[in-house]
Design an enzyme around this catalytic site. Structure first.
Site, mmCIF file in Angstrom:
data_model
loop_
_atom_site.group_PDB
_atom_site.id
_atom_site.type_symbol
_atom_site.label_atom_id
_atom_site.label_comp_id
_atom_site.label_asym_id
_atom_site.label_seq_id
_atom_site.Cartn_x
_atom_site.Cartn_y
_atom_site.Cartn_z
ATOM 1 N NE ARG A 70 -2.411 -1.666 3.454
ATOM 2 C CZ ARG A 70 -2.199 -3.059 3.858
ATOM 3 N NH1 ARG A 70 -2.801 -3.999 3.263
ATOM 4 N NH2 ARG A 70 -1.594 -3.020 4.927
ATOM 5 C CD GLU A 107 3.340 -7.498 19.072
ATOM 6 O OE1 GLU A 107 2.924 -8.200 19.965
ATOM 7 O OE2 GLU A 107 2.857 -6.824 18.110
#
Length: 183
Positions: A70, A107
């Site tokens: 994007r 993460e």
């Protein structure tokens, strides 16, 4: 057809009405901010890109790097608005020439992004564009790729910033960071 006058009238708060919340996507507990309604509106897309470019006007930016995928949409329009070239930063194996890569920690694991070896020169003045700043890992990695060319990193910008995830903490405080919409 929407006019440029209509685009100029759109404030960031108005632009938020073009962002759709999608609960539990891509996994349970995530509230995804969907930009596709914004992309459908010529006026909203134009205004979002104008606001992305605004802080960098007059700063001699000659290259805009957009992060897959994007970031390509917004980055190419921002490049046009600034009279600059566009450089894609992609996932591994997607660029046809020799590349430089940067691995970064997520993460739960790691990821890699790449840029062409000849994408930038030391005298380039660069901004990095993406759609969302969430935890900051991808944008921080992209800025490290740019710095690896000894180019001047003027700054970075995103359409959306998810402030509660504190992604700004991973960015170098010496550069300008700008977000159009904050959540």
């Amino acid at each position: 057809m929407e006019s440029s006058a209509m685009a100029e009238a759109l404030t960031p708060e108005h632009l938020k009405t073009f962002i759709r919340d999608v609960p539990d996507f891509p996994k349970p507990g995530i509230m995804f901010k969907d930009i596709t309604p914004l992309l459908r509106s010529a006026a909203a897309l134009d205004r979002a890109c104008a606001l992305l470019a605004e802080p960098f006007q007059g700063q001699g930016v000659n290259m805009v790097a957009g992060i897959e995928s994007r970031g390509f949409i917004f980055g190419s329009v921002v490049a046009q608005k600034l009279g600059a070239g566009f450089i894609p930063i992609r996932k591994p194996g997607k660029l046809p020439w020799t590349t430089r890569r940067h691995e970064y920690i997520l993460e739960y694991g790691s990821d890699v992004i790449e840029i062409h070896d000849d994408a930038l020169a030391a005298d380039d003045r660069v901004i990095v564009i993406d759609d969302v700043l969430a935890t900051g890992g991808t944008l921080a990695a992209a800025t490290q790729l740019v710095r690896g060319f000894n180019a001047t990193l003027v700054g970075a910008a995103t359409v959306i910033e998810l402030g509660f995830l504190e992604g700004r903490r991973k960015l170098d405080g010496a550069m300008t960071f700008h977000s159009v919409l904050q959540y």
